[in-house]
Design an enzyme around this catalytic site. Sequence first.
Site, PDB file in Angstrom:
ATOM      1  N   PRO A   9     -12.098   3.816 -26.899  1.00  0.00           N
ATOM      2  CG  PRO A   9     -10.445   4.282 -28.468  1.00  0.00           C
ATOM      3  CD  PRO A   9     -11.326   4.940 -27.450  1.00  0.00           C
ATOM      4  CG  ASN A  10      -9.393  -0.967 -28.699  1.00  0.00           C
ATOM      5  OD1 ASN A  10      -9.966  -1.717 -29.476  1.00  0.00           O
ATOM      6  ND2 ASN A  10      -8.564  -0.022 -29.113  1.00  0.00           N
ATOM      7  NE  ARG A  17      -7.047  -3.236 -25.003  1.00  0.00           N
ATOM      8  CZ  ARG A  17      -7.014  -1.926 -24.877  1.00  0.00           C
ATOM      9  NH1 ARG A  17      -7.982  -1.305 -24.236  1.00  0.00           N
ATOM     10  NH2 ARG A  17      -6.017  -1.233 -25.392  1.00  0.00           N
ATOM     11  CE1 TYR A  22      -4.762  -0.980 -20.788  1.00  0.00           C
ATOM     12  CE2 TYR A  22      -4.764  -2.856 -22.290  1.00  0.00           C
ATOM     13  CZ  TYR A  22      -4.408  -1.542 -22.003  1.00  0.00           C
ATOM     14  OH  TYR A  22      -3.714  -0.805 -22.918  1.00  0.00           O
ATOM     15  CG  ASN A  73      -9.562   5.126 -20.188  1.00  0.00           C
ATOM     16  OD1 ASN A  73      -8.768   5.524 -21.042  1.00  0.00           O
ATOM     17  ND2 ASN A  73      -9.378   3.995 -19.534  1.00  0.00           N
ATOM     18  CB  ALA A  76      -4.918   4.455 -28.292  1.00  0.00           C
ATOM     19  CD  GLU A  97      -5.587  11.790 -19.653  1.00  0.00           C
ATOM     20  OE1 GLU A  97      -4.997  12.787 -19.166  1.00  0.00           O
ATOM     21  OE2 GLU A  97      -5.142  11.145 -20.599  1.00  0.00           O
ATOM     22  CG  HIS A  99      -4.865   6.639 -19.100  1.00  0.00           C
ATOM     23  ND1 HIS A  99      -5.299   6.333 -20.374  1.00  0.00           N
ATOM     24  CD2 HIS A  99      -4.618   7.968 -19.093  1.00  0.00           C
ATOM     25  CE1 HIS A  99      -5.306   7.434 -21.109  1.00  0.00           C
ATOM     26  NE2 HIS A  99      -4.898   8.452 -20.353  1.00  0.00           N
ATOM     27  NE  ARG A 106       0.885  -0.187 -21.312  1.00  0.00           N
ATOM     28  CZ  ARG A 106      -0.266  -0.392 -21.959  1.00  0.00           C
ATOM     29  NH1 ARG A 106      -1.341   0.306 -21.625  1.00  0.00           N
ATOM     30  NH2 ARG A 106      -0.323  -1.291 -22.928  1.00  0.00           N
TER      31      ARG A 106
END
Length: 147
Positions: A9-10, A17, A22, A73, A76, A97, A99, A106
């Site tokens: 998502p996103n 964004r 990012y 990825n 969240a 995985e 990111h 963070r």
Amino acid sequence: MHVLVIHGPNLNLIGEREPSIYGTQTLAEIDRSLRDLAAELGADLETAQYSGEGQIINALHAARSSADAIVLNPGAYAHYAHAIADAVAAIAVPVIEVHLSNIFAREPFRRTSVVAPVCRGTIVGFGADSYRLALRAAVNLASGRRP
Ligand code: DQA
């Protein structure tokens, strides 16, 4: 060899964004560079972006019979979606995985990934390069070479 890249998502909004976190590359640009790299590595690449947890789970299940390795990825969802972790654990296809950002540097809620323990490895913090590194690892895993 078929590698599936799943963006959560996103991630459809990257490029616009929070670019300081990012980066400025769009998802289409990242996918294009992954396609180029896959061609170089002799792999066949499929990419997909899903906002819903269930859609990601369905894609993982479907990949059982189509993919030799998966780059994921989870966005969240990484931080709390145990159902995605269960889906990764349920399939024999190796999952890496990824990111873009360094989740460990963070906010506290991002410093945990419930998905990481069931993945073959995790690559974080290198922006779009995280995906490219993961794709190389995926191809190595799928072809039986050590990354
Ligand atoms: C992300 C990190 C997550 O914490 C965040 O929710 C995202 C993007 C990353 O690629 O850095 O959506 O997965």
